[in-house]
Each structure stands twice: as structure tokens, then as C-alpha cells.
Design a protein around this motif. Structure first.
Motif, PDB file in Angstrom:
ATOM      1  N   VAL A  64       9.275   1.991 -16.882  1.00  9.42           N
ATOM      2  CA  VAL A  64       7.967   2.073 -16.082  1.00  9.42           C
ATOM      3  C   VAL A  64       7.978   1.278 -14.987  1.00  9.42           C
ATOM      4  N   ILE A  65       8.495   0.146 -15.245  1.00  8.12           N
ATOM      5  CA  ILE A  65       8.503  -0.892 -14.114  1.00  8.12           C
ATOM      6  C   ILE A  65       9.383  -0.310 -12.931  1.00  8.12           C
ATOM      7  N   GLU A  66      10.333   0.146 -13.202  1.00 12.16           N
ATOM      8  CA  GLU A  66      11.491   0.621 -12.048  1.00 12.16           C
ATOM      9  C   GLU A  66      10.702   1.966 -11.375  1.00 12.16           C
ATOM     10  N   ARG A  67      10.037   2.918 -12.267  1.00 15.36           N
ATOM     11  CA  ARG A  67       9.584   3.994 -11.363  1.00 15.36           C
ATOM     12  C   ARG A  67       7.967   3.753 -10.902  1.00 15.36           C
ATOM     13  N   LEU A  68       7.435   2.490 -10.866  1.00 11.98           N
ATOM     14  CA  LEU A  68       6.205   2.222 -10.528  1.00 11.98           C
ATOM     15  C   LEU A  68       6.495   1.446  -9.083  1.00 11.98           C
ATOM     16  N   ALA A  69       7.549   1.026  -8.951  1.00 11.89           N
ATOM     17  CA  ALA A  69       7.778   0.072  -7.585  1.00 11.89           C
ATOM     18  C   ALA A  69       7.339   0.927  -6.183  1.00 11.89           C
ATOM     19  N   ASP A  70       7.723   2.147  -6.125  1.00 14.51           N
ATOM     20  CA  ASP A  70       7.478   2.967  -4.684  1.00 14.51           C
ATOM     21  C   ASP A  70       6.101   3.077  -4.846  1.00 14.51           C
ATOM     22  N   PRO A  71       5.546   3.767  -5.777  1.00 15.07           N
ATOM     23  CA  PRO A  71       3.899   3.890  -5.636  1.00 15.07           C
ATOM     24  C   PRO A  71       3.073   2.631  -5.505  1.00 15.07           C
ATOM     25  N   LEU A  72       3.358   1.660  -5.922  1.00 18.12           N
ATOM     26  CA  LEU A  72       2.621   0.431  -5.777  1.00 18.12           C
ATOM     27  C   LEU A  72       2.794  -0.047  -4.210  1.00 18.12           C
ATOM     28  N   VAL A  73       3.829   0.113  -3.576  1.00 15.22           N
ATOM     29  CA  VAL A  73       4.312  -0.062  -2.381  1.00 15.22           C
ATOM     30  C   VAL A  73       3.330   0.623  -1.294  1.00 15.22           C
ATOM     31  N   HIS A  74       3.035   2.119  -1.544  1.00 16.82           N
ATOM     32  CA  HIS A  74       2.340   2.791  -0.858  1.00 16.82           C
ATOM     33  C   HIS A  74       0.816   2.372  -1.073  1.00 16.82           C
ATOM     34  N   LEU A  75       0.445   2.136  -2.236  1.00 14.27           N
ATOM     35  CA  LEU A  75      -0.863   1.826  -2.460  1.00 14.27           C
ATOM     36  C   LEU A  75      -1.516   0.187  -1.922  1.00 14.27           C
ATOM     37  N   VAL A  76      -0.513  -0.625  -1.668  1.00 13.50           N
ATOM     38  CA  VAL A  76      -0.615  -1.797  -1.217  1.00 13.50           C
ATOM     39  C   VAL A  76      -0.477  -1.807   0.303  1.00 13.50           C
ATOM     40  N   ARG A  77       0.368  -0.985   0.821  1.00 14.71           N
ATOM     41  CA  ARG A  77       0.284  -0.801   2.452  1.00 14.71           C
ATOM     42  C   ARG A  77      -0.945   0.037   2.605  1.00 14.71           C
ATOM     43  N   ASN A  78      -1.281   1.064   1.952  1.00 12.98           N
ATOM     44  CA  ASN A  78      -2.798   1.901   2.332  1.00 12.98           C
ATOM     45  C   ASN A  78      -3.539   0.714   2.220  1.00 12.98           C
ATOM     46  N   SER A  79      -4.067  -0.173   1.364  1.00 12.49           N
ATOM     47  CA  SER A  79      -4.957  -1.191   1.329  1.00 12.49           C
ATOM     48  C   SER A  79      -5.136  -1.861   2.352  1.00 12.49           C
ATOM     49  N   ILE A  80      -3.884  -2.276   2.980  1.00 15.45           N
ATOM     50  CA  ILE A  80      -3.914  -3.265   3.929  1.00 15.45           C
ATOM     51  C   ILE A  80      -4.168  -2.369   5.417  1.00 15.45           C
ATOM     52  N   ASP A  81      -3.629  -1.469   5.513  1.00 19.93           N
ATOM     53  CA  ASP A  81      -3.695  -0.730   6.894  1.00 19.93           C
ATOM     54  C   ASP A  81      -5.144  -0.192   6.731  1.00 19.93           C
ATOM     55  N   HIS A  82      -5.531   0.712   5.934  1.00 21.39           N
ATOM     56  CA  HIS A  82      -6.849   1.458   5.706  1.00 21.39           C
ATOM     57  C   HIS A  82      -7.884   0.597   5.414  1.00 21.39           C
ATOM     58  N   GLY A  83      -7.748   0.046   4.308  1.00 16.26           N
ATOM     59  CA  GLY A  83      -8.920  -0.812   3.730  1.00 16.26           C
ATOM     60  C   GLY A  83      -9.258  -2.034   4.377  1.00 16.26           C
ATOM     61  N   LEU A  84      -8.425  -3.217   4.824  1.00 17.95           N
ATOM     62  CA  LEU A  84      -8.595  -4.356   5.363  1.00 17.95           C
ATOM     63  C   LEU A  84      -9.094  -4.348   6.787  1.00 17.95           C
ATOM     64  N   GLU A  85     -10.131  -5.106   7.198  1.00 20.44           N
ATOM     65  CA  GLU A  85     -10.325  -5.063   8.388  1.00 20.44           C
ATOM     66  C   GLU A  85      -9.649  -6.255   9.373  1.00 20.44           C
ATOM     67  N   THR A  86      -9.735  -6.092  10.631  1.00 21.35           N
ATOM     68  CA  THR A  86      -9.130  -7.121  11.497  1.00 21.35           C
ATOM     69  C   THR A  86      -9.730  -8.394  11.329  1.00 21.35           C
ATOM     70  N   PRO A  87      -9.423  -9.639  11.665  1.00 23.48           N
ATOM     71  CA  PRO A  87     -10.169 -10.721  11.539  1.00 23.48           C
ATOM     72  C   PRO A  87     -11.531 -10.724  12.171  1.00 23.48           C
ATOM     73  N   ALA A  88     -11.608 -10.247  13.361  1.00 21.64           N
ATOM     74  CA  ALA A  88     -12.955 -10.221  14.107  1.00 21.64           C
ATOM     75  C   ALA A  88     -13.860  -9.323  13.561  1.00 21.64           C
ATOM     76  N   ASP A  89     -13.416  -8.126  13.097  1.00 25.10           N
ATOM     77  CA  ASP A  89     -14.230  -7.133  12.253  1.00 25.10           C
ATOM     78  C   ASP A  89     -14.811  -7.761  11.026  1.00 25.10           C
ATOM     79  N   ARG A  90     -14.118  -8.620  10.369  1.00 22.29           N
ATOM     80  CA  ARG A  90     -14.621  -9.357   9.227  1.00 22.29           C
ATOM     81  C   ARG A  90     -15.632 -10.264   9.394  1.00 22.29           C
ATOM     82  N   LEU A  91     -15.238 -11.143  10.195  1.00 19.47           N
ATOM     83  CA  LEU A  91     -16.238 -11.988  10.693  1.00 19.47           C
ATOM     84  C   LEU A  91     -17.540 -11.343  11.109  1.00 19.47           C
TER      85      LEU A  91
END
Length: 681
Positions: free
Chosen positions: A394-421
Motif C-alpha cells: 500500500v505504501i509503495e502504491r500510494l506514493a504517486d497519488p499523494l504527490v499529485h494531491l500535495v502538488r494540487n493543494s499547493i498550486d490550487h489551494g494555497l494563496e500567495t503571501p500577499a493574498d493570505r495577508l
């Protein structure tokens, strides 16, 4: 008996060393003034260089030497540790990994570019590469203006140090490279011949060194053995050093020489280092015990052993079936004993296959670090529940999906520092990776405190792509699940991080292949959380064996909540409204006989097996509950990939095949049926 290829062993150890270096560098990013972290990274680079040279990876050793030199300058205070230096060595570490995996490949000018980046990070020209050795040559250390200092160095190594690969002669040679050196060996701890163990070390040393180097140069000689050894370093005056050299030069065999008067002030009394009683042996015993506790076993052998255990469980099931049909008490007794032993062996095997999710989460520190530099966002990665254990497959096969989810959270989810402030948030966005066990499942969540999912954009994109009809009514959960559709993306432009619409599709396919499910929760302006519900193991499970018509099926026991009886009257009364009242709540149920189209009449006393995933529940109507069954999961053939109702198959004791029900799919079907009936009603 086959032995491991030494080069393969080196590659495994090099991978671990590179992981440790990477972890140290990422920690150093947040604590640039932490000397312990600088020393740890330096030791890792030094070990990798030395091991590479030993096994013939000359390109690796030569390249790593430059990174080691840069960190050596940081250790000595010549340059400061900066984020640019950490980034440069992280990039260089990727090249080191390539040199380990493909030492003979053509890597172009990658190495030269990385070394130029490293040179710029340390703020000038690095020291010229020296011979690939443990200690730097005396020429590099020349400093004519320095005065000479005299040191008395007394040290002893653990008894098992030579067996572990530490050669004390090499340490003495390094001390000699520092300057004029007088060495005396203390042999008082050597036992009699009948008590002597040839693999253990009983000698300690008393060294007088006169050198232009400072104390740190002496410590560097012992940097890799400091944790386990006894070391005493004291500065002495020139007269004491000269007298010590004179005593060393006198011939030892003449008894009268022992009475040679020596001024007490000139030579300090010689006290053997190993005079520290049993303390010296204790660390050695502990290190030996630790070495004996851990054995490196290739994963393929664990998989092979797991297959054998699975076959044993099937054979034991066959034996139990034969014993139950026999009147032979002895046969039944043996059958029960084998059943107990095979169950214990199965549980032990399952524990061996379990690994903590920390091995998975640790990979994302580097990813988050690189994405923060690439996007210009300030990101903090928080991990929780790293000790939660999951099957290694399970660990081996979850590596790629989690990479996509983390990249998605950072790119689509988190705002720039200026927008967050501007939104009243902190400048740094947070991505949280967490894991917890719930019954027979492990729930891995990726949560961010960003802007959340824009539902209007998701609906508009889905309608323009033809995934749904304009104005089609959807629940919030169904709307959010659209982001996992193939080719779906709300990104305005294609970037290195997102926009092609393939990442989330990969996540869904992988999780479904693992018999798992995905839940999404998103609050506008507060962030999103994606939870992956994955079975703990993909090999052997406890199941509930049931009969529907003439066929037998297995329901994963971890999903079963309770079993109820459904009388013929209740069955007839619930026709058209497939609900059962369970402690003042209505639970939808599915008639498996109708779902599987068995064409048989229902039994008089049907049973309802209530199953659940998370907070959702559904009942499955079966004809008979046969009992619990140790289920060895076998994959379905490619011809049955589209059959979503079943997650696999198993072989029963009589040699017949029973299909394993996919709980997640059946619960979703039951909830969909409930929603349709409520709309109709």
C-alpha cells in the motif's frame, strides 16, 4: 546459498545515506545556525564519498568531495550556512543519486553546472579538490603564521569496533598527518590467551601530538566514532611533549629502564584510558545487540513468504473442512492445532509486512521545499500519525497519488503571501499530512488552509466538458468528486505543476485499485481536506463467508457492524422501500440475490449483514451466514476489471472460488438507492 551482490548492498546503503543527508538539509533550512545539523550532513557526505570510492564509484566520490568540502568550510566557520547553499546541495544530492543508480551513464554537463551553483552559494572559489581520502593532506592545512601546539590524546575504541569496520591504525595515521606524533599503546587490558576473543579490541592509545592545527582538527579525526569511544584531549606544554617523546624513544626490553627517573612535572602520569571499568564494554554490548536485532531482508523474499503463508491458510481451510465432516477426534484435534498455528503465523507475517507511514511522509519534505521555491509561496508541512502502520504494498502504491494531491493543494489551494495577508491569514500556508487507523482501514488525509474549492468553477468546467448537463442537480459530495474525472482541471493555464487534468484521475484510479475510497471536504476561504480510505493490507484478511442463492461470497469482517434476521413478512413489507429500522434510524439495504440475479427463491430466514465505511451504512440481504473465514486475496483477471462489485476472489477449503465483495462500492450503491427513493417519495 546465494549472497547479495556487494554493489547492490552499497546501493541500498547509499540510498539510506542520501535520505539522511536530505533530511538533514531540510532540517537545516529552518535552523541555519544549528551546528549539529551541519555536522550530521558533513558526516553523511563524508560516508557517501568514502563508501563510493571503496566500491569503485569514482565519479560519485569525486563529485561528493566538493559538497563535503563546502560543508567542511561551514563547520570551520569560513562561510555561513545559507538557504542557497542548502538548495545547491539538495540539487547536487539528486545528481549523486543518479551517479549511484547509473554510474556509467552519460550525465552531460549536469555535474559542472551543479558545482558552479555550489561555488556561487559558498561565495567564492572552493578549496581545490584533494585526494579522495578521509583526512585532508597537510598541504591544505598549511598556515605558516600559526604557532605549534602540543596535545595529549588518549582514546579507546569499543571492543567490537574492528568487527564493525573501524581500523584504529587508520585513525593513528590521520593523527600523524597533523604533525609530529608520538604513539604509545596500552596493552594492560589484554586477557590471557584462553580468554582472548580474536575479533575484539583490547588496546588503547596515548598519543602526544605537536601540530599547527587546533582542537577541531583532532576532533575531525574521530568524527565518525565519537559516539561509542572514550576520548580525552588536553593541551600540554612543549617540555612535557618533548619528555614524552624521549620516553617513547628509550628501548623497552631492559628491566632497568623501567627505573629510569623521570621528572614528575615533565610527564603527566600515564593512566590507561580503558581504566574506565565496565563502562567501555557496555556500549559495545549494546551496539552488538542492536546489530543483532535488525536483519536486512529483500522485499521480494517477504512477498514470497507471504505467498507461502497464503497457500498454507488455504490448505488449513481444506483440512478443517475434512475434519468437520469426520468423526475422528484425533483428526479434529490436529486440525484445530494447525488452525491455531497458521493463524499465528499469518498474524506474524502481516506484522512483518507493515511499515510506518513515516517512510512515505518523509518524501514530501523535499517536494514541499522545492515547490515553495518554485511558486514563491511560504509553506509549512505538518505531519501527524507517522507511526501508523500500513502494508508495504500500500505504501509503495500510494506514493504517486499523494504527490499529485500535495502538488494540487499547493498550486490550487494555497494563496500567495500577499493574498493570505489580505485575507487576514498568516503569510505561511500550511499543508498537513495525517494518518490514522479506523478498523480495518487507514485514513490518510491531505489538508490545506488555503482558499478552498471554487464550486462555481468546478460546475462550469464540468458543464463545458460535457461531464454533466447544464443545471443538473448534484449533491455537494458529487460535485466535488468531479475533480477526479479524466482530463478535468480548473487551472487557467498549463504550468509545470498543473493544468493538464491527469493528476487527480491517477489518484482515483490508484485508490480504487487498492479497494479504497476518497472523501473531500472543502470550506471556501478556509481550505480543503482530501481523505484516502485504504485497507490496511492487500494479502490476507478476516472475512465473513455468506451464501446468496447457490454462490458463496466473502465480506471483509472489518467492515461488518452486525447481523440481523430478516423474516419473510418483513421482506414482503419492505418491498419498494428497502429500509430496515435499526435503533431508531433507517438503514438502506440491498438484496444481493436481486443484484446478482441468482434466479433463486429467497430462504425463509434471510439475514441482513450491516456494513459501513466511515459514517455511511448499508445492509446486505443474504440467504445464509456460513461463518468467519481467513481469506487469502487473489486478484481478479483483466477481463473482470470493469466489475466494480467485487474486489477480488479467494479459494475455499473445497477448492471452489468465492468472490470478495467491494464494501465501498456497495455502500455507495445503497446510499444512491436511498437518495433516489427519498426524491421519489
Amino acid at each position: 546459498m546465494n549472497t547479495l551482490d556487494p554493489v547492490a548492498v552499497f546501493r541500498m546503503e547509499a540510498a539510506e545515506c542520501l535520505e539522511a543527508i536530505e533530511a538533514g538539509l531540510l532540517d537545516l533550512t529552518h535552523q541555519l545556525d544549528n551546528k549539529d545539523l551541519v555536522d550530521a550532513v558533513f558526516r553523511g557526505l563524508h560516508t557517501l564519498k568514502g563508501s563510493g570510492a571503496m566500491f569503485g564509484f569514482e565519479a560519485l566520490a569525486a563529485f561528493t568531495h566538493h559538497c563535503e568540502t563546502a560543508f567542511d568550510r561551514v563547520r570551520k566557520g569560513e562561510v555561513a550556512a545559507t538557504s542557497e547553499l542548502v538548495a545547491a546541495v539538495l540539487a547536487a544530492q539528486d545528481h549523486m543519486r543518479a551517479l549511484v543508480d547509473q554510474p556509467d551513464a552519460d550525465h552531460g554537463d549536469t555535474g559542472h553546472k551543479l558545482l558552479a551553483q555550489l561555488q556561487a552559494a559558498v561565495g567564492g572559489k572552493s578549496p581545490a579538490p584533494a585526494a579522495v581520502a578521509v583526512s585532508a593532506p597537510a598541504a591544505v592545512r598549511e598556515a605558516p603564521a600559526k604557532k605549534k601546539n602540543s596535545w595529549r590524546i588518549r582514546f579507546s575504541l569499543p571492543a567490537n569496533s574492528m568487527a564493525n569496520g573501524t581500523n584504529p591504525l587508520g585513525l593513528l595515521d590521520e593523527l600523524r598527518d597533523l604533525g609530529e606524533c608520538t604513539v604509545r599503546a596500552n596493552t594492560s587490558a589484554i586477557p590471557s590467551l584462553d580468554e582472548l576473543a580474536p575479533t575484539e579490541l583490547y588496546i588503547s592509545w596515548d598519543v602526544t601530538l605537536t601540530s599547527e592545527q587546533d582542537r577541531s582538527a583532532i576532533d575531525d579525526v574521530f568524527i565518525f566514532v565519537l559516539d561509542d569511544m572514550e576520548l580525552s584531549v588536553e593541551e600540554i606544554d612543549a617540555a612535557a611533549a618533548a619528555t614524552a617523546a624521549f620516553v617513547e624513544a628509550k628501548p623497552a626490553p631492559v628491566p632497568a629502564a623501567a627505573a629510569l627517573p623521570v621528572p614528575p612535572a615533565a610527564v603527566p602520569e600515564f593512566r590507561p584510558v580503558e581504566a574506565v571499568p565496565a563502562k567501555r564494554d557496555a556500549p559495545a554490548a549494546v551496539s552488538q545487540a542492536k546489530a543483532a536485532e535488525n536483519v536486512r531482508v529483500p522485499a521480494e523474499r517477504l512477498d514470497e513468504l507471504m505467498d507461502r503463508v497464503g497457500e498454507l491458510v488455504i490448505a488449513q481451510s481444506r483440512l478443517s473442512q475434512l475434519a468437520s465432516a469426520s468423526t475422528d477426534i484425533a483428526l479434529r484435534s490436529v486440525s484445530e492445532e494447525i488452525e491455531r498455528l497458521s493463524g499465528e503465523l499469518r498474524d506474524t507475517m502481516m506484522v512483518l509486512r507493515m511499515v510506518p507511514v513515516a517512510t512515505l511522509f518523509s518524501r514530501f519534505r523535499r517536494l514541499v521545499h522545492d515547490l515553495a521555491r518554485e511558486t514563491g509561496k511560504v509553506i509549512e508541512l505538518v505531519t501527524e500519525g507517522e507511526s501508523t502502520e500500513v502494508d508495504k504494498t500500500v505504501i509503495e502504491r500510494l506514493a504517486d497519488p499523494l504527490v499529485h494531491l500535495v502538488r494540487n493543494s499547493i498550486d490550487h489551494g494555497l494563496e500567495t503571501p500577499a493574498d493570505r495577508l489580505a485575507a487576514g491569514k498568516t503569510e505561511a500556508g500550511t499543508v498537513t499530512l495525517s494518518a490514522r487507523q479506523a478498523g480495518g482501514e487507514v485514513i490518510i488525509s491531505i489538508k490545506d488552509d488555503g482558499r478552498g474549492i471554487n464550486r462555481e468553477r468546478v460546475r462550469a468546467k464540468a458543464e463545458s466538458s460535457g461531464l454533466i448537463h447544464p443545471g443538473q442537480p448534484l449533491s455537494d459530495s458529487e460535485l466535488l468528486q468531479l475533480i477526479f474525472a479524466p482530463g478535468f482541471s480548473t487551472a487557467a493555464a498549463i504550468t509545470n505543476l498543473s493544468g493538464r487534468g491527469v493528476g487527480m484521475d491517477v489518484v482515483k484510479k490508484t485508490v480504487e485499485a487498492l479497494r479504497g475510497a476518497i472523501d473531500i471536504v472543502s470550506v471556501p476561504g478556509q481550505g480543503s481536506e482530501v481523505s484516502l480510505r485504504i485497507p490496511l493490507t492487500l494479502a490476507i484478511i478476516d472475512g465473513l463467508l455468506v451464501r446468496v442463492g447457490s454462490g458463496r461470497y466473502v465480506i471483509p469482517l472489518s467492515a461488518v457492524e452486525e447481523c440481523l434476521e430478516l423474516s419473510l413478512e418483513e421482506d414482503l413489507r419492505s418491498r419498494g422501500r428497502s429500509f430496515i429500522s435499526l435503533r431508531d434510524s433507517l438503514v438502506p439495504f440491498l438484496r444481493l440475490r436481486d443484484l446478482f440475479r441468482t434466479g433463486t427463491k429467497p430462504d425463509v430466514h434471510q439475514k441482513v449483514v450491516v456494513i459501513s465505511t466511515g459514517t455511511e451504512r448499508v445492509g446486505l440481504v443474504v440467504d445464509q451466514i456460513i461463518g468467519d473465514h481467513q481469506t487469502v486475496i487473489k486478484s481478479m483477471s483483466k477481463l473482470h476489471n470493469d466489475v466494480a462489485t467485487f474486489s477480488g476472489a479467494t479459494i475455499l477449503g473445497d477448492g471452489s472460488v468465492a468472490l470478495i465483495l467491494d464494501v465501498g462500492h456497495l455502500v455507495a450503491a445503497g446510499q444512491q438507492q436511498e437518495a433516489q427513493l427519498r426524491v421519489a417519495g
